[in-house]
Scaffold this motif. Structure first.
Motif, short mmCIF file in Angstrom:
data_model
loop_
_atom_site.label_atom_id
_atom_site.label_comp_id
_atom_site.label_asym_id
_atom_site.label_seq_id
_atom_site.Cartn_x
_atom_site.Cartn_y
_atom_site.Cartn_z
N VAL A 49 7.47 -2.88 -6.33
CA VAL A 49 6.77 -2.14 -7.59
C VAL A 49 5.11 -1.59 -6.91
CG1 VAL A 49 5.99 -2.38 -9.81
CG2 VAL A 49 8.47 -3.12 -9.16
N GLY A 50 4.74 -2.77 -6.57
CA GLY A 50 3.45 -2.69 -6.07
C GLY A 50 3.25 -1.71 -4.82
N GLY A 51 4.18 -1.46 -4.12
CA GLY A 51 4.30 -0.76 -3.08
C GLY A 51 4.44 0.86 -3.52
N VAL A 52 5.31 1.12 -4.62
CA VAL A 52 5.17 2.32 -5.28
C VAL A 52 4.02 2.81 -5.90
CG1 VAL A 52 6.66 3.69 -6.95
CG2 VAL A 52 8.03 2.22 -5.33
N GLY A 53 3.50 1.82 -6.47
CA GLY A 53 2.30 2.07 -7.23
C GLY A 53 1.09 2.63 -6.36
N GLN A 54 1.14 1.64 -5.21
CA GLN A 54 -0.03 2.18 -4.11
C GLN A 54 0.24 3.39 -3.22
OE1 GLN A 54 0.02 2.56 -0.60
NE2 GLN A 54 -2.09 2.33 -0.29
N GLY A 55 1.31 3.78 -3.24
CA GLY A 55 1.86 5.13 -2.95
C GLY A 55 1.58 6.38 -3.71
N LEU A 56 1.71 6.21 -5.00
CA LEU A 56 1.42 7.06 -5.86
C LEU A 56 -0.08 7.25 -6.20
CD1 LEU A 56 3.76 6.23 -8.83
CD2 LEU A 56 3.65 8.41 -7.96
N ALA A 57 -0.63 6.21 -6.00
CA ALA A 57 -2.18 6.28 -6.23
C ALA A 57 -2.92 6.89 -5.00
CB ALA A 57 -2.78 4.91 -6.54
N PHE A 58 -2.44 6.39 -3.79
CA PHE A 58 -3.14 6.77 -2.71
C PHE A 58 -2.81 8.05 -2.21
CE2 PHE A 58 -3.18 6.67 2.08
CZ PHE A 58 -4.52 6.58 2.28
N ARG A 59 -1.69 8.66 -2.56
CA ARG A 59 -1.40 10.13 -2.16
C ARG A 59 -2.23 10.95 -3.20
NH1 ARG A 59 3.97 13.86 -2.15
NH2 ARG A 59 2.91 15.63 -1.20
N GLY A 60 -2.22 10.56 -4.37
CA GLY A 60 -2.88 11.36 -5.50
C GLY A 60 -4.41 11.13 -5.11
N HIS A 67 -1.16 13.16 -12.79
CA HIS A 67 -0.63 11.97 -13.42
C HIS A 67 -0.39 10.55 -12.22
CE1 HIS A 67 0.56 15.14 -16.25
NE2 HIS A 67 0.13 14.31 -17.17
N SER A 68 -0.21 11.09 -11.30
CA SER A 68 -0.06 10.24 -9.97
C SER A 68 -0.87 8.74 -9.92
CB SER A 68 0.18 10.61 -8.74
OG SER A 68 -1.07 11.11 -8.36
N LEU A 69 -2.32 9.38 -10.21
CA LEU A 69 -3.16 8.33 -10.35
C LEU A 69 -3.06 7.32 -11.14
CD1 LEU A 69 -6.47 9.90 -8.81
CD2 LEU A 69 -5.39 8.08 -7.78
N PRO A 70 -2.90 7.54 -12.49
CA PRO A 70 -2.91 6.59 -13.53
C PRO A 70 -1.51 6.00 -13.45
CG PRO A 70 -2.81 8.95 -14.50
CD PRO A 70 -3.41 8.75 -13.13
N LEU A 71 -0.37 6.71 -13.13
CA LEU A 71 0.85 5.79 -13.04
C LEU A 71 0.81 5.12 -11.76
CD1 LEU A 71 3.47 8.89 -13.42
CD2 LEU A 71 3.06 6.91 -14.90
N GLY A 72 0.08 5.28 -10.51
CA GLY A 72 -0.13 4.55 -9.73
C GLY A 72 -0.78 3.12 -9.99
N CYS A 73 -1.81 3.42 -10.84
CA CYS A 73 -2.47 2.14 -11.32
C CYS A 73 -1.47 1.14 -12.13
CB CYS A 73 -3.71 2.54 -11.93
SG CYS A 73 -4.93 3.35 -11.24
N ALA A 74 -0.56 1.73 -12.79
CA ALA A 74 0.28 0.92 -13.61
C ALA A 74 1.11 0.37 -12.86
CB ALA A 74 0.92 2.00 -14.73
N GLY A 75 1.77 1.02 -11.77
CA GLY A 75 2.52 0.37 -10.67
C GLY A 75 1.72 -0.77 -10.06
N LEU A 76 0.57 -0.74 -9.79
CA LEU A 76 -0.27 -1.65 -9.27
C LEU A 76 -0.33 -3.02 -9.99
CD1 LEU A 76 -2.87 0.28 -7.26
CD2 LEU A 76 -1.34 -0.79 -6.14
#
Length: 396
Positions: free
Chosen positions: A309-320, A275-284
């Motif tokens: 907000v963009g930072g949190v999204g990038q973190g979710l997406a990048f770690r995922g 779920h982290s990748l799609p949620l990260g995309c939403a944050g981005l």
């Protein structure tokens, strides 16, 4: 648990070395306005100086991204620290634009050696069963280090003497300490080969990695592109549009994006990699929208919200993305595959940033930023739709 503490200590110490190296790559960010005043160059030149670093990273990843798989992690990381120190020396000696180019080039070579090798090293030093936590240590060290760079230089430039010198003197001292720490850590590559066996590599992926690599790489590209624009353009936006000349504020806003990325990476443990990748995309996407509002209405609050907000999204997406790719990679190819992911990510830092610089002249900073945001939003929406529909990736 007690028996595992020394192993985690080594993992965390290697992460700290990783962070020190990456801090040097963003150290000049709040100082670019000072260099512009001193040497009289344009905003386009700022983006080119910044992007030269990314091109150097990409070159190293393609030419010797797999070097640590052959010769060992520590020799490659020690070489990276040496290049980081030389980069700082170039900035200390800067009497013209050529020194800045040289400093950024050396910084990029250093980061190129570190990204794949240090990520693999941190994960390999973790105790058995600690892959998830080790992934967080590696990605947090990467993004946390990138955030510490502008924060440190911004504070020193604003409140201490020698704003164009003291940040780099401090970094050289930290690099020396990091080298001493690294020499005390164990080597994790058991079957080492001579340096002559290392060959340039094309971006290639083992078959079992390809299914997860596409969406992971797309999300990484957009996240790094957002950070690239923040680190190269936001100081000029603060000065020209918001009339903020405080270097500490400039460094803090850039640092907030990277620190928020670390918070987003920490949240992956709760939401799960799938779920982290799609949620990260939403944050981005939300971060891009907030950045558009900041550019359109010259609002500091929206710029800060975009960083968070963009930072949190990038973190979710990048770690995922990193967890997916690392889990699917065979052990003897892991550093090379991670390096390929970083090639895509650093392309995101360089190409869009230069595009913004080229467009700033004819249509202004606001117009260039809005064009960038529109392009990145289209990419991130495409990636998010695919991620929501993809099957569960296979793991090895």
């Amino acid at each position: 648990m007690d028996g595992r503490r020394p192993e985690w200590r080594a993992c965390v110490l290697s992460g700290a070395v990783f962070a020190v190296c990456m801090a040097g790559t963003t150290l000049p960010t709040p100082l670019y306005p000072l260099y512009q005043d001193k040497f009289g160059f344009s905003e386009l030149t700022v983006t080119v100086v910044y992007a030269l670093y990314a091109f150097a990273v990409i070159g190293v990843l393609l030419l010797v991204g797999n070097a640590s798989d052959a010769v060992g992690r520590r020799p490659v990381l020690l070489c990276g620290l040496g290049l980081a120190a030389l980069s700082a020396v170039c900035f200390l000696c800067a009497t013209g634009l050529g020194w800045l180019y040289a400093g950024r080039l050396l910084s990029g070579l250093s980061a190129g050696l570190f990204t794949g090798a240090a990520t693999a090293y941190v994960m390999e030093l973790a105790p058995e069963g600690g892959a998830s936590r080790a992934t967080f240590v590696a990605t947090a060290a990467n993004m946390g280090g990138l955030g510490c760079g502008p924060l440190l230089s911004g504070l020193l430039a604003q409140y201490a003497a020698w704003p164009l010198y003291l940040p780099f003197i401090t970094h050289i001292a930290l690099v020396a300490v990091s080298a001493a720490v690294l020499l005390r850590l164990a080597e994790t590559v058991r079957e080492r080969q001579p340096l002559r066996t290392v060959r340039p590599q094309r971006p290639a992926l083992p078959p079992q990695v390809r299914a997860v690599f596409g969406p992971a790489a797309t999300a990484s590209f957009v996240g790094f592109a957002l950070f690239g624009v923040f680190t190269s353009v936001s100081p000029a936006f603060l000065t020209e549009s918001l009339h903020v000349d405080d270097h500490a504020v400039s460094g803090l806003i850039v640092a907030l994006a990277f620190f928020s990325s670390t918070a987003g990476q920490l949240a992956v443990g709760r939401v799960g990699v799938r779920h982290s990748l799609p949620l990260g995309c939403a944050g981005l996407l939300a971060g891009l929208a907030l950045l558009a509002g900041a550019l359109r209405w010259d609002q500091m609050s929206l710029l800060i919200a975009s960083a968070l907000v963009g930072g949190v999204g990038q973190g979710l997406a990048f770690r995922g993305a990193l967890a997916d790719v690392a889990a699917a990679s065979p052990g003897h190819r892991r550093a090379a595959v991670i390096s390929t992911l970083f090639v895509v990510a650093y392309t995101g830092i360089s190409v869009p940033v230069i595009g913004v610089g080229l467009l700033t002249g004819p249509i202004g900073l606001e117009g260039a930023g809005l064009v960038f945001i529109g392009c990145m939003a289209a990419l991130v929406v495409t990636a998010a739709v695919y991620l929501l529909r993809r099957p569960e990736p296979a793991r090895v």
